[in-house]
Design an enzyme around this catalytic site. Structure first.
Site, mmCIF file in Angstrom:
data_model
loop_
_atom_site.group_PDB
_atom_site.id
_atom_site.type_symbol
_atom_site.label_atom_id
_atom_site.label_comp_id
_atom_site.label_asym_id
_atom_site.label_seq_id
_atom_site.Cartn_x
_atom_site.Cartn_y
_atom_site.Cartn_z
ATOM 1 N N TYR A 79 0.835 -1.202 0.000
ATOM 2 C CA TYR A 79 0.000 0.000 0.000
ATOM 3 C C TYR A 79 0.873 1.257 0.000
ATOM 4 O O TYR A 79 0.486 2.297 -0.524
ATOM 5 C CB TYR A 79 -0.944 -0.013 1.209
ATOM 6 C CG TYR A 79 -2.151 0.874 1.037
ATOM 7 C CD1 TYR A 79 -3.036 0.687 -0.030
ATOM 8 C CD2 TYR A 79 -2.423 1.894 1.945
ATOM 9 C CE1 TYR A 79 -4.142 1.504 -0.183
ATOM 10 C CE2 TYR A 79 -3.532 2.705 1.800
ATOM 11 C CZ TYR A 79 -4.391 2.511 0.737
ATOM 12 O OH TYR A 79 -5.486 3.327 0.586
ATOM 13 N N LYS A 125 -3.203 8.553 2.860
ATOM 14 C CA LYS A 125 -4.436 8.403 3.629
ATOM 15 C C LYS A 125 -4.271 8.936 5.052
ATOM 16 O O LYS A 125 -5.213 9.467 5.641
ATOM 17 C CB LYS A 125 -4.870 6.935 3.656
ATOM 18 C CG LYS A 125 -5.366 6.409 2.319
ATOM 19 C CD LYS A 125 -6.598 7.138 1.817
ATOM 20 C CE LYS A 125 -7.177 6.483 0.574
ATOM 21 N NZ LYS A 125 -8.348 7.210 0.028
#
Length: 255
Positions: free
Chosen positions: A155, A162
């Site tokens: 990720y 995020k």
């Protein structure tokens, strides 16, 4: 009368019928909301327009969130046609596939800036552009993921983006609270979307999430939509600056 009857707002981020934003749109429509949509380019317009029209959308506009002039134009058009609006849904994220595949320490400077710009800063600039047309009790909701607080393999830079997005939610909530405007985020469990296709071994992550979640299943698109509906509605009138998890318990059970 639906929960959102008489309310109008806009969704940024529908790419196709598998998009989390599309699940949100369907729930809002069923609850009585009138929704405007945006699309990034002509290729995506071919996918987005039929979906938007299926929900009786009358406002479908082009918008690149990296271009503030385009965002200003979008909200100006909303004000022209609707006046003040009740909600904004930010479901935008992007990172170069190469920066998701290579080790995080090898993230390029350009790739880092791009991921943060599209995935996090766009919420800030979008909010700034929206403020002149938001009602005093309006609600803004964005989409985040567990990789913001945990190291999720592959990720990488999206996790950092995020995390910045979630921090932005808190600062925006603090700033806009005195105006009565709420800002929250929904952290959805792994869902097979167009964006997720860029993450290596994503199918393996889906299997792990399904095995470890207390409900022993993955979260559904419509469940994310329902949680977003709650945050956008008057039922959440006292909720702001929060990260709302919708992931069948995976965030609390995964080691």
């Amino acid at each position: 009368m639906g929960l959102m009857s008489g309310k109008r707002g806009i969704i940024f981020g529908v790419a196709n019928e598998k998009s989390i934003a599309w699940g949100v749109a369907q729930q809002l429509h069923e609850a009585g909301a009138e929704i405007a949509f945006t699309y990034l380019n002509e290729a995506l317009e071919k996918r987005v327009r039929p979906l938007a029209e299926s929900l009786d959308a009358s406002i479908i506009l082009p918008c690149d969130v990296q271009n503030e002039e385009e965002m200003v134009a979008v909200f100006s058009e909303l004000e022209k046609q609707w006046g003040k609006i009740d909600f904004v849904v930010h479901a935008i994220a992007f990172a170069n596939r190469e920066d998701l595949k290579r080790p995080f320490s090898q993230t390029s400077s350009e790739g880092f800036r791009l991921a943060l710009d599209v995935s996090a800063y766009s919420l800030v600039s979008m909010t700034r552009c929206a403020m002149p047309v938001l009602k005093d009790d309006a609600s803004i909701v964005t989409m985040t993921y567990l990789g913001s607080v945990r190291s999720v393999p592959q990720y990488n830079v999206m996790g950092v983006a995020k995390a910045a997005l979630e921090s932005s939610v808190r600062y925006l909530a603090a700033e806009l609270g005195e105006k009565g405007i709420r800002v929250n985020a929904v952290s959805a469990g792994p869902i097979k979307t167009l964006a997720a296709a860029g993450i290596s071994d994503f199918k393996k992550k889906l299997n792990v999430a399904e095995e470890r979640a207390p409900l022993r299943r993955l979260v559904h698109q419509d469940e994310v939509g329902k949680s977003t509906l709650y945050l956008l509605s008057d039922l959440a009138s006292g909720v702001t600056g929060e990260i709302h998890y919708v992931d069948c318990g995976f965030s609390t059970s995964a080691g």
